[in-house]
Design a protein around this motif. Structure first.
Motif, PDB file in Angstrom:
ATOM      1  N   PHE A 186       0.837  -1.188   0.000  1.00 11.57           N
ATOM      2  CA  PHE A 186       0.000   0.000   0.000  1.00 11.57           C
ATOM      3  C   PHE A 186       0.879   1.248   0.000  1.00 11.57           C
ATOM      4  CE2 PHE A 186      -2.386  -3.273   2.130  1.00 11.57           C
ATOM      5  CZ  PHE A 186      -3.673  -3.127   1.655  1.00 11.57           C
ATOM      6  N   LEU A 187       0.426   2.273  -0.685  1.00 10.81           N
ATOM      7  CA  LEU A 187       0.997   3.611  -0.588  1.00 10.81           C
ATOM      8  C   LEU A 187      -0.022   4.418   0.197  1.00 10.81           C
ATOM      9  CD1 LEU A 187       3.099   5.768  -1.384  1.00 10.81           C
ATOM     10  CD2 LEU A 187       1.730   6.177  -3.421  1.00 10.81           C
ATOM     11  N   ILE A 188       0.387   4.934   1.359  1.00  6.77           N
ATOM     12  CA  ILE A 188      -0.556   5.642   2.221  1.00  6.77           C
ATOM     13  C   ILE A 188      -0.105   7.076   2.425  1.00  6.77           C
ATOM     14  CG2 ILE A 188      -1.406   3.604   3.416  1.00  6.77           C
ATOM     15  CD1 ILE A 188       0.539   4.097   5.639  1.00  6.77           C
ATOM     16  N   GLU A 189      -1.076   7.949   2.606  1.00  6.24           N
ATOM     17  CA  GLU A 189      -0.781   9.343   2.911  1.00  6.24           C
ATOM     18  C   GLU A 189      -0.845   9.525   4.423  1.00  6.24           C
ATOM     19  OE1 GLU A 189      -3.007  12.340   0.921  1.00  6.24           O
ATOM     20  OE2 GLU A 189      -2.697  11.429  -1.040  1.00  6.24           O
ATOM     21  N   GLU A 190      -0.002  10.380   4.920  1.00  2.82           N
ATOM     22  CA  GLU A 190       0.073  10.670   6.354  1.00  2.82           C
ATOM     23  C   GLU A 190       0.253   9.384   7.153  1.00  2.82           C
ATOM     24  OE1 GLU A 190      -3.252  13.072   7.436  1.00  2.82           O
ATOM     25  OE2 GLU A 190      -2.833  14.567   5.905  1.00  2.82           O
ATOM     26  N   ASP A 191      -0.412   9.261   8.282  1.00  2.25           N
ATOM     27  CA  ASP A 191      -0.296   8.078   9.123  1.00  2.25           C
ATOM     28  C   ASP A 191      -1.499   7.173   8.917  1.00  2.25           C
ATOM     29  OD1 ASP A 191       2.016   9.109  10.089  1.00  2.25           O
ATOM     30  OD2 ASP A 191       1.223   9.673  12.045  1.00  2.25           O
ATOM     31  N   ALA A 192      -1.280   5.888   9.078  1.00  6.17           N
ATOM     32  CA  ALA A 192      -2.368   4.917   9.035  1.00  6.17           C
ATOM     33  C   ALA A 192      -2.457   4.259  10.402  1.00  6.17           C
ATOM     34  CB  ALA A 192      -2.113   3.876   7.957  1.00  6.17           C
ATOM     35  N   PHE A 193      -3.638   3.765  10.736  1.00  2.29           N
ATOM     36  CA  PHE A 193      -3.868   3.129  12.031  1.00  2.29           C
ATOM     37  C   PHE A 193      -4.488   1.767  11.782  1.00  2.29           C
ATOM     38  CE2 PHE A 193      -4.089   7.680  12.527  1.00  2.29           C
ATOM     39  CZ  PHE A 193      -3.212   7.905  13.565  1.00  2.29           C
ATOM     40  N   ILE A 194      -3.939   0.733  12.436  1.00  2.00           N
ATOM     41  CA  ILE A 194      -4.455  -0.619  12.297  1.00  2.00           C
ATOM     42  C   ILE A 194      -5.045  -1.033  13.633  1.00  2.00           C
ATOM     43  CG2 ILE A 194      -3.879  -3.025  11.842  1.00  2.00           C
ATOM     44  CD1 ILE A 194      -1.708  -2.000   9.968  1.00  2.00           C
ATOM     45  N   THR A 195      -6.319  -1.412  13.590  1.00  2.00           N
ATOM     46  CA  THR A 195      -7.007  -1.823  14.812  1.00  2.00           C
ATOM     47  C   THR A 195      -7.355  -3.300  14.734  1.00  2.00           C
ATOM     48  OG1 THR A 195      -9.129  -1.156  13.857  1.00  2.00           O
ATOM     49  CG2 THR A 195      -7.998   0.458  15.222  1.00  2.00           C
ATOM     50  N   HIS A 196      -7.361  -3.940  15.910  1.00  2.00           N
ATOM     51  CA  HIS A 196      -7.667  -5.360  16.023  1.00  2.00           C
ATOM     52  C   HIS A 196      -8.132  -5.610  17.446  1.00  2.00           C
ATOM     53  CE1 HIS A 196      -6.727  -9.756  16.135  1.00  2.00           C
ATOM     54  NE2 HIS A 196      -7.271  -9.674  14.946  1.00  2.00           N
ATOM     55  N   ALA A 197      -8.982  -6.600  17.615  1.00  2.00           N
ATOM     56  CA  ALA A 197      -9.535  -6.867  18.942  1.00  2.00           C
ATOM     57  C   ALA A 197      -8.509  -7.469  19.903  1.00  2.00           C
ATOM     58  CB  ALA A 197     -10.736  -7.804  18.819  1.00  2.00           C
ATOM     59  N   GLU A 198      -7.476  -8.146  19.374  1.00  2.00           N
ATOM     60  CA  GLU A 198      -6.544  -8.861  20.243  1.00  2.00           C
ATOM     61  C   GLU A 198      -5.290  -8.088  20.622  1.00  2.00           C
ATOM     62  OE1 GLU A 198      -5.690 -12.626  18.503  1.00  2.00           O
ATOM     63  OE2 GLU A 198      -7.768 -13.295  18.595  1.00  2.00           O
ATOM     64  N   HIS A 199      -5.065  -6.913  20.071  1.00  5.37           N
ATOM     65  CA  HIS A 199      -3.890  -6.123  20.453  1.00  5.37           C
ATOM     66  C   HIS A 199      -4.203  -4.638  20.340  1.00  5.37           C
ATOM     67  CE1 HIS A 199      -3.021  -5.289  16.208  1.00  5.37           C
ATOM     68  NE2 HIS A 199      -3.137  -6.587  15.973  1.00  5.37           N
ATOM     69  N   ARG A 200      -3.291  -3.845  20.832  1.00  8.63           N
ATOM     70  CA  ARG A 200      -3.468  -2.404  20.803  1.00  8.63           C
ATOM     71  C   ARG A 200      -3.386  -1.893  19.378  1.00  8.63           C
ATOM     72  NH1 ARG A 200       0.530   0.100  25.002  1.00  8.63           N
ATOM     73  NH2 ARG A 200      -0.599   1.952  24.383  1.00  8.63           N
ATOM     74  N   MET A 201      -3.754  -0.656  19.196  1.00  2.47           N
ATOM     75  CA  MET A 201      -3.736  -0.031  17.878  1.00  2.47           C
ATOM     76  C   MET A 201      -2.296   0.215  17.431  1.00  2.47           C
ATOM     77  SD  MET A 201      -5.455   3.540  16.704  1.00  2.47           S
ATOM     78  CE  MET A 201      -6.880   3.124  17.622  1.00  2.47           C
TER      79      MET A 201
END
Length: 144
Positions: free
Chosen positions: A101-116
């Motif tokens: 992926f090419l992303i702009e600025e910051d990206a955030f990955i969320t999941h139920a089993e660990h922190r963001m």
């Protein structure tokens, strides 16, 4: 033992045992040619300078407000999903085991089993784990 079995069942013609090579003569001639040089004297005048690279990231006080209008991308289509939130993204490469992926600025990955997770790089590579399925006898994507 394995070679004897192969020759017994006539899979190979004969067992050939490799001849060991004597390397002592080579090592002795190399030791004679190498001269031992005296150690260089350390110069106390040169002092290496270590620079600390500090990246200042923008502090987020309200995550909901900060990510308002962000696009969401489901990284794995299972019941327990990883979701990537970013202002803009583009999939620039895709094959059987990865997506880039090419992303702009910051990206955030969320999941139920660990922190963001916060992705600060402009590129993000998603790896799809491959596992061998003994029933179908092929490698398949493993979505845990």
């Amino acid at each position: 033992m394995f070679k004897k079995l192969l020759s017994f069942f006539k899979i190979i013609d004969e067992v050939q045992v490799p001849v060991s090579i004597k390397r002592e003569a080579v090592y002795k001639s190399l030791k004679e040619e190498v001269e031992i040089l005296p150690e260089a004297e350390a110069q106390s005048e040169i002092i290496p300078e270590q620079k600390k690279v500090e990246r200042k990231r923008k502090e987020i006080k309200d995550f909901g407000e900060h990510t308002q209008g962000y696009k969401e991308y489901c990284l794995e289509k299972t019941s327990n999903q990883h979701i990537m939130k970013t202002s803009s993204y583009k999939v620039i490469d895709r094959n059987d085991s990865t997506e880039t992926f090419l992303i702009e600025e910051d990206a955030f990955i969320t999941h139920a089993e660990h922190r963001m997770l916060r992705i600060e790089s402009p590129y993000f590579v998603k790896y799809i784990q491959q596992e061998y399925n003994p029933i179908t006898q092929i490698s398949e994507n493993a979505y845990d």
